[in-house]
Design a protein around this motif. Structure first.
Motif, PDB file in Angstrom:
ATOM      1  N   THR A 261       0.836  -1.213   0.000  1.00  8.88           N
ATOM      2  CA  THR A 261       0.000   0.000   0.000  1.00  8.88           C
ATOM      3  C   THR A 261       0.860   1.248   0.000  1.00  8.88           C
ATOM      4  O   THR A 261       0.594   2.199  -0.739  1.00  8.88           O
ATOM      5  CB  THR A 261      -0.946   0.002   1.220  1.00  8.88           C
ATOM      6  OG1 THR A 261      -1.685  -1.215   1.256  1.00  8.88           O
ATOM      7  CG2 THR A 261      -1.920   1.174   1.140  1.00  8.88           C
ATOM      8  N   TYR A 262       1.914   1.254   0.823  1.00 12.02           N
ATOM      9  CA  TYR A 262       2.828   2.404   0.839  1.00 12.02           C
ATOM     10  C   TYR A 262       3.440   2.622  -0.544  1.00 12.02           C
ATOM     11  O   TYR A 262       3.604   3.761  -0.996  1.00 12.02           O
ATOM     12  CB  TYR A 262       3.957   2.185   1.863  1.00 12.02           C
ATOM     13  CG  TYR A 262       3.533   2.261   3.310  1.00 12.02           C
ATOM     14  CD1 TYR A 262       2.578   3.184   3.745  1.00 12.02           C
ATOM     15  CD2 TYR A 262       4.106   1.409   4.264  1.00 12.02           C
ATOM     16  CE1 TYR A 262       2.196   3.254   5.084  1.00 12.02           C
ATOM     17  CE2 TYR A 262       3.735   1.484   5.605  1.00 12.02           C
ATOM     18  CZ  TYR A 262       2.784   2.401   6.013  1.00 12.02           C
ATOM     19  OH  TYR A 262       2.427   2.469   7.329  1.00 12.02           O
ATOM     20  N   ASN A 263       3.790   1.534  -1.208  1.00 19.93           N
ATOM     21  CA  ASN A 263       4.376   1.627  -2.540  1.00 19.93           C
ATOM     22  C   ASN A 263       3.380   2.233  -3.527  1.00 19.93           C
ATOM     23  O   ASN A 263       3.743   3.087  -4.344  1.00 19.93           O
ATOM     24  CB  ASN A 263       4.819   0.237  -3.011  1.00 19.93           C
ATOM     25  CG  ASN A 263       5.573   0.299  -4.320  1.00 19.93           C
ATOM     26  OD1 ASN A 263       6.559   1.011  -4.459  1.00 19.93           O
ATOM     27  ND2 ASN A 263       5.090  -0.443  -5.314  1.00 19.93           N
ATOM     28  N   SER A 264       2.124   1.811  -3.443  1.00 18.99           N
ATOM     29  CA  SER A 264       1.089   2.372  -4.324  1.00 18.99           C
ATOM     30  C   SER A 264       0.861   3.852  -4.050  1.00 18.99           C
ATOM     31  O   SER A 264       0.615   4.635  -4.969  1.00 18.99           O
ATOM     32  CB  SER A 264      -0.233   1.616  -4.145  1.00 18.99           C
ATOM     33  OG  SER A 264      -0.150   0.318  -4.680  1.00 18.99           O
ATOM     34  N   LEU A 265       0.942   4.224  -2.772  1.00 24.31           N
ATOM     35  CA  LEU A 265       0.744   5.628  -2.406  1.00 24.31           C
ATOM     36  C   LEU A 265       1.986   6.474  -2.703  1.00 24.31           C
ATOM     37  O   LEU A 265       1.899   7.700  -2.740  1.00 24.31           O
ATOM     38  CB  LEU A 265       0.416   5.750  -0.916  1.00 24.31           C
ATOM     39  CG  LEU A 265      -0.989   5.342  -0.473  1.00 24.31           C
ATOM     40  CD1 LEU A 265      -1.091   5.365   1.048  1.00 24.31           C
ATOM     41  CD2 LEU A 265      -2.041   6.269  -1.085  1.00 24.31           C
ATOM     42  N   GLY A 266       3.143   5.808  -2.865  1.00 32.35           N
ATOM     43  CA  GLY A 266       4.369   6.538  -3.136  1.00 32.35           C
ATOM     44  C   GLY A 266       4.950   7.222  -1.922  1.00 32.35           C
ATOM     45  O   GLY A 266       5.515   8.310  -2.023  1.00 32.35           O
ATOM     46  N   VAL A 267       4.801   6.598  -0.738  1.00 30.35           N
ATOM     47  CA  VAL A 267       5.392   7.167   0.485  1.00 30.35           C
ATOM     48  C   VAL A 267       6.445   6.206   1.027  1.00 30.35           C
ATOM     49  O   VAL A 267       6.413   5.008   0.740  1.00 30.35           O
ATOM     50  CB  VAL A 267       4.325   7.449   1.572  1.00 30.35           C
ATOM     51  CG1 VAL A 267       3.277   8.409   1.045  1.00 30.35           C
ATOM     52  CG2 VAL A 267       3.666   6.167   2.066  1.00 30.35           C
ATOM     53  N   ASP A 268       7.376   6.754   1.815  1.00 26.59           N
ATOM     54  CA  ASP A 268       8.419   5.906   2.383  1.00 26.59           C
ATOM     55  C   ASP A 268       8.832   6.430   3.755  1.00 26.59           C
ATOM     56  O   ASP A 268       8.360   7.485   4.200  1.00 26.59           O
ATOM     57  CB  ASP A 268       9.637   5.826   1.444  1.00 26.59           C
ATOM     58  CG  ASP A 268      10.226   7.200   1.128  1.00 26.59           C
ATOM     59  OD1 ASP A 268       9.898   8.190   1.825  1.00 26.59           O
ATOM     60  OD2 ASP A 268      11.031   7.300   0.182  1.00 26.59           O
ATOM     61  N   PHE A 269       9.721   5.685   4.420  1.00 25.86           N
ATOM     62  CA  PHE A 269      10.148   6.014   5.777  1.00 25.86           C
ATOM     63  C   PHE A 269      11.642   5.730   5.916  1.00 25.86           C
ATOM     64  O   PHE A 269      12.175   4.820   5.300  1.00 25.86           O
ATOM     65  CB  PHE A 269       9.371   5.191   6.811  1.00 25.86           C
ATOM     66  CG  PHE A 269       7.880   5.337   6.671  1.00 25.86           C
ATOM     67  CD1 PHE A 269       7.206   6.387   7.270  1.00 25.86           C
ATOM     68  CD2 PHE A 269       7.153   4.436   5.896  1.00 25.86           C
ATOM     69  CE1 PHE A 269       5.842   6.535   7.103  1.00 25.86           C
ATOM     70  CE2 PHE A 269       5.787   4.577   5.724  1.00 25.86           C
ATOM     71  CZ  PHE A 269       5.128   5.633   6.334  1.00 25.86           C
ATOM     72  N   ASP A 270      12.283   6.529   6.759  1.00 29.94           N
ATOM     73  CA  ASP A 270      13.699   6.324   7.063  1.00 29.94           C
ATOM     74  C   ASP A 270      13.888   5.494   8.319  1.00 29.94           C
ATOM     75  O   ASP A 270      14.908   4.832   8.490  1.00 29.94           O
ATOM     76  CB  ASP A 270      14.396   7.675   7.261  1.00 29.94           C
ATOM     77  CG  ASP A 270      14.249   8.587   6.050  1.00 29.94           C
ATOM     78  OD1 ASP A 270      14.555   8.128   4.935  1.00 29.94           O
ATOM     79  OD2 ASP A 270      13.815   9.739   6.226  1.00 29.94           O
TER      80      ASP A 270
END
Length: 588
Positions: A261-270
């Motif tokens: 889902t994060y990949n589809s939304l285009g968000v990421d985390f450090d």
């Protein structure tokens, strides 16, 4: 425009024999209905000019026109001195700033900031509320980066507790060994399915117990399922191997689902933090507060802080049995994050239902003397509503993020195909384009509104190629790229033209404002500033495009300049949309 401010200070000195500072000059953008780009408010000067606001503006305007080469003309409307800047000035700004590769790239400011967002529970899929949270947190992080901050994107995952045990217990009892692979569904949806099953079976047991004469509150406490879930939580906290292994397995399913889902939304985390690692933190801080007198212990052994003098109330920070409450854990996690990264600011992206909680948390940490407490900030946001009857979830309560993404992709496909914007695209390119447009529509619609406002999201309204939408801006970028492709020539890195018409000048003016808009958005933690800015850029370009011929310009110099202006506009649109987490297509 410091040069105008400085010149106005000098004008007041020479014309009225009065010393003022740059802070006394009220510089504004000229209103659209008047000629000019910069306006000086003259009302404050009348006390020493001994003239009317109009006369004051007239003499200052004459002074600036005679002494500043950049001023081409002026007009005075009541107490407002409207200044027109010369083509030479705007072309210089275009050549020396806007055309440069590092335009709107801020130098590192030495400040470090953590933005914590998403914060999901591992007992169900991400939903519409999480979507706004993720998009807001990601965009704020990107904007802060663009403004020169060192940024850490963090995700605090709520991976333990009674709600997690409910899904685990239901799977144990009713799952018959089902896995994401055997069921053919994402792991987060599978675990969410068993959370719903637990709730349904729990309600049945409550109903059965109330029929035997128990009150509803008694039935809720005595239902066998809830007792088993509580026992499972105790076993988890005691390190029971079987329970821990089941917990790891089911959380693993959820994380795989979240990642998709994060990949589809285009968000990421450090950086990821997990409640299973942090839930015991904070007890040392409670001891610290007791020793300093910030906290006090009640006769039953519970620990509190009295915030009534601050207009709040008494707040429990440790239960009588020595177990933590949410505020205990949050104090410990705040300390852990600072110990890990030593950031100057820590931003919590959390819905407005937690406004009071964060007010209390930040106040407590400040009273404890934490030097970093002043840098804590709650980025509060409102709920997202959908039109009645739209996009019901599987359970009929909240809309799953994956369902929303699929709906947006389908709506993008239907709208795009109806407009005939995919001619010549391969099937793979079409799928990528539909996702880009669908996500652009979703993200732009949610981010163009100030975070604190509650909003109504309509998927169909968000995908409109002519409205105040992401697809309109995406289409403008694709239009520009098409013009540049058709030009098929090297139009250089510097313009040789000497004059500008109003459409060209207005476009340069708005392009020049990207850095200040980034700084404002970073200061206010508000992506809506960028969203509305790029919309204005797209509108200005489309006016220019419809009024002025580019490829059929009068001469080669003018053609090259207009191509440069188009290219610069495409770059600004791309940069601005990128700060919102939105991709722009090369063709449509």
């Amino acid at each position: 425009m410091d040069f105008i401010t400085q010149a106005a200070v000098k004008a007041v000195k020479e014309l009225f024999d009065t010393d003022i500072t740059p802070a006394d000059i009220n510089l504004q953008e000229t209103r659209k209905e008047f000629e000019g780009q910069v306006t000086i408010v003259t009302f404050p000067f009348t006390r020493f000019s001994k003239k009317s606001p109009e006369q004051t503006g007239q003499v200052i305007g004459e002074y600036l026109e005679q002494n500043l080469a950049e001023v081409s003309s002026f007009n005075v409307i009541k107490g407002f001195l409207n200044i027109s800047l010369s083509s030479t000035y705007w072309l210089e700004a275009f050549n020396t700033q806007i055309l440069k590769d590092d335009f709107a790239v801020a130098k590192p400011n030495g400040q470090k900031v953590m933005v914590e967002y998403s914060s999901p529970n591992t007992n169900k899929p991400l939903h519409l509320g999480h979507v706004r949270n993720n998009l807001l947190g990601f965009s704020v992080a990107e904007i802060l980066k663009a403004d020169g901050y060192e940024v850490i994107k963090a995700n605090l995952v709520n991976d333990r507790g009674i709600h997690i045990c409910k899904s685990m217990l239901a799977w144990q009892k009713f799952g018959d060994g089902e896995t994401p692979e055997s069921a053919g569904i994402k792991g987060d949806h599978l675990v969410g399915k068993y959370y719903v099953i637990f709730d349904k079976e729990y309600k049945k047991q409550i109903e059965q117990l109330t029929e035997t004469g128990q009150t509803e509150d008694e039935a809720k406490k005595n239902a066998p399922l809830i007792k088993e879930a509580q026992q499972m939580l105790q076993q988890w906290e005691a390190g029971n191997e079987e329970v821990i292994n089941l917990w790891k397995t089911m959380n693993g399913w959820v994380y795989a689902g979240f990642d998709a889902t994060y990949n589809s939304l285009g968000v990421d985390f450090d950086k990821y933090y997990y409640e299973s690692d942090t839930y015991l933190l904070g007890k040392d801080i409670v001891d610290e507060g007791l020793a300093s007198g910030v906290f006090f212990r009640k006769p039953d052994g519970s620990v509190w802080i009295d915030l009534t003098a601050d207009g709040l109330d008494e707040k429990l920070v440790l239960r009588a049995d020595g177990t933590s409450v949410y505020i205990t854990q949050d104090m410990g996690t705040a300390q852990l994050k600072y110990d890990d990264f030593g950031m100057d600011q820590s931003i919590y992206v959390v819905g407005n239902e937690q406004d009071y909680h964060f007010k209390v948390l930040f106040l407590i940490l400040d009273k404890l003397g934490k030097s970093w407490a002043k840098g804590l900030y709650h980025l509060s946001y409102g709920m997202v509503d959908l039109p009645s009857g739209k996009m019901k979830s599987r359970e009929g309560t909240v809309v799953d993020a994956d369902d929303l993404i699929a709906e947006m992709n389908m709506t993008a496909k239907t709208t795009t195909e109806a407009l005939g914007k995919t001619d010549g695209f391969s099937d793979a390119d079409k799928i990528a384009l539909y996702h880009m447009i669908g996500m652009g529509a979703l993200k732009y619609f949610l981010l163009k509104v100030e975070p604190k406002k509650r909003l109504l999201f309509d998927p169909n309204e968000s995908i409109d190629f002519q409205g105040h939408t992401g697809p309109f801006i995406q289409y403008t970028h694709a239009r520009i790229r098409s013009v540049l492709t058709r030009a098929g020539l090297d139009f250089g890195s510097k313009t040789d033209t000497t004059d500008l018409d109003p459409f060209e000048r207005d476009l340069i003016l708005i392009l020049s404002k990207l850095p200040e808009n980034i700084s404002m958005a970073a200061r206010d933690h508000n992506p809506a500033i960028i969203a509305n800015y790029v919309y204005e850029v797209a509108k200005a370009y489309n006016k220019f495009y419809h009024e002025k011929s580019i490829l059929q310009a009068e001469d080669e110099t003018q053609k090259k300049f207009r191509l440069q202006l188009s290219s610069a506009t495409a770059n600004v649109l791309k940069k601005g949309m990128c700060l919102l987490g939105i991709d722009v297509p090369e063709r449509m």
